[in-house]
Design a protein around this motif. Structure first.
Motif, PDB file in Angstrom:
ATOM      1  N   SER A  69      47.151  36.378  48.621  1.00 47.77           N
ATOM      2  CA  SER A  69      47.325  37.774  49.035  1.00 47.77           C
ATOM      3  C   SER A  69      48.029  38.589  47.958  1.00 47.77           C
ATOM      4  O   SER A  69      47.637  39.718  47.654  1.00 47.77           O
ATOM      5  CB  SER A  69      48.116  37.836  50.344  1.00 47.77           C
ATOM      6  N   VAL A  70      49.087  38.003  47.356  1.00 47.67           N
ATOM      7  CA  VAL A  70      49.812  38.701  46.296  1.00 47.67           C
ATOM      8  C   VAL A  70      48.910  38.899  45.088  1.00 47.67           C
ATOM      9  O   VAL A  70      48.862  39.987  44.482  1.00 47.67           O
ATOM     10  CB  VAL A  70      51.084  37.916  45.901  1.00 47.67           C
ATOM     11  N   ASN A  71      48.179  37.871  44.711  1.00 49.97           N
ATOM     12  CA  ASN A  71      47.281  37.929  43.564  1.00 49.97           C
ATOM     13  C   ASN A  71      46.247  39.051  43.716  1.00 49.97           C
ATOM     14  O   ASN A  71      46.057  39.871  42.809  1.00 49.97           O
ATOM     15  CB  ASN A  71      46.598  36.571  43.410  1.00 49.97           C
ATOM     16  N   ARG A  72      45.615  39.137  44.854  1.00 47.16           N
ATOM     17  CA  ARG A  72      44.570  40.137  45.060  1.00 47.16           C
ATOM     18  C   ARG A  72      45.150  41.545  45.210  1.00 47.16           C
ATOM     19  O   ARG A  72      44.561  42.527  44.739  1.00 47.16           O
ATOM     20  CB  ARG A  72      43.714  39.756  46.267  1.00 47.16           C
ATOM     21  N   ALA A  73      46.307  41.654  45.833  1.00 51.53           N
ATOM     22  CA  ALA A  73      46.924  42.969  46.007  1.00 51.53           C
ATOM     23  C   ALA A  73      47.362  43.551  44.667  1.00 51.53           C
ATOM     24  O   ALA A  73      47.089  44.721  44.359  1.00 51.53           O
ATOM     25  CB  ALA A  73      48.107  42.859  46.959  1.00 51.53           C
ATOM     26  N   VAL A  74      48.053  42.761  43.860  1.00 55.85           N
ATOM     27  CA  VAL A  74      48.537  43.258  42.568  1.00 55.85           C
ATOM     28  C   VAL A  74      47.366  43.500  41.623  1.00 55.85           C
ATOM     29  O   VAL A  74      47.385  44.452  40.821  1.00 55.85           O
ATOM     30  CB  VAL A  74      49.550  42.268  41.962  1.00 55.85           C
TER      31      VAL A  74
END
Length: 294
Positions: A95-100
């Motif tokens: 989730s963090v990877n795709r959001a950033v």
């Protein structure tokens, strides 16, 4: 063997210490004195430190990249790590990877952060210690070197694929997507580095070493705050760029704990408890000392 017995002028006997016994008593104290000399902080020599750091990093890179790239085992271990995090309810990396990644300027900045600050900040802290905390330099350097050394065991014993190389998941290799050079394990440099040496994360091990050292020795509040923020930001970066799981960061912390334990056992104190300076010739003071003197 014991004490020799001789007769005095008054006709009484007296014990005369045996030379052999005295020699046996002297040996332990001589060994202790030699050990204390080895443990005593010495003024670091610039040519020796540059050579030591260069040779050590070359050896570290050589050994790390010589570890067999056990792709199948590394991918199995990555699946196990991912399932373990999911069972804890803390599998947030994707989730963090795709959001950033959706914020181009931010993820590109993180790619370059990952590629550069790992070396720049670490070398900068070593230089600061060398110039301003010569009495603590050797002990703090021992923490860094032993942390890095024990990490090599992790790379050999537990090959691990980074999240971006996992199969069947939606992780994004941010270096490839945005065509930056944020990782030696991506893009044109991927054949120069072992891509399955993700556990432990030395980005965390080194950044936490930098942060704790600055926090313990800097005297100005803003420097202490930056020291604590640096490893925190690094944790966000390694997760957002899909180069590490957060459990890799835990591995880096454990390696650092080993490094501090080894330094403490050798010097008998934590590095920041040792004398700040070693007496010697007067040296030119760099401007940075006015801000970070401890």
């Amino acid at each position: 063997m014991g004490d020799a017995t001789v007769k005095t002028l008054e006709g009484r006997t007296a014990n005369v210490p045996s030379p052999i016994v005295e020699e046996e008593e002297r040996q332990p104290s001589t060994r202790l004195a030699a050990l204390n000399r080895l443990r005593a902080p010495r003024r670091p020599r610039i040519w020796f430190e540059i050579l030591l750091i260069a040779v050590s990093y070359w050896t570290y890179s050589l050994v790390r990249n010589a570890v067999p790239e056990q792709r199948a085992a590394a991918l199995r271990n990555a699946d196990w790590i991912w399932e373990a995090e999911r069972s804890l309810g803390l599998a947030f990396e994707e989730s963090v990877n795709r959001a950033v990644n959706s914020v181009t300027w931010l993820i590109v900045t993180m790619n370059y952060y990952y590629a550069t600050l790992h070396f720049i900040v670490t070398i900068g802290v070593l230089v600061w210690l060398f110039r301003c905390h010569s009495g603590r330099y050797a002990a703090t350097r021992l923490v860094l070197f032993s942390t890095t050394g024990v990490a090599l065991l992790g790379y050999y014993l537990y090959p691990l694929a980074p999240p971006r190389l996992m199969n069947g998941h939606r992780f994004i290799d941010t270096v490839l997507v945005h065509e930056t050079w944020g990782s030696m394990a991506s893009g044109n440099f991927k054949n120069m580095s072992n891509q399955y040496a993700a556990m432990p994360s030395m980005h965390i091990g080194w950044s936490l070493w930098c942060g704790l050292t600055i926090f313990a020795l800097a005297s100005v509040p803003w420097a202490k705050i930056l020291g604590l923020l640096y490893p925190t930001a690094t944790l966000v970066v390694i997760v957002a760029t899909a180069n590490h799981f957060w459990l890799d960061a835990v591995g880096g912390m454990l390696c650092l704990t080993f490094g501090y334990a080894l330094s403490f056992s050798w010097y008998g104190a934590m590095p920041h408890r040792l004398p700040k300076l070693i007496d010697g010739p007067r040296r030119r003071i760099w401007p940075v000392r006015a801000y970070l003197r401890g």
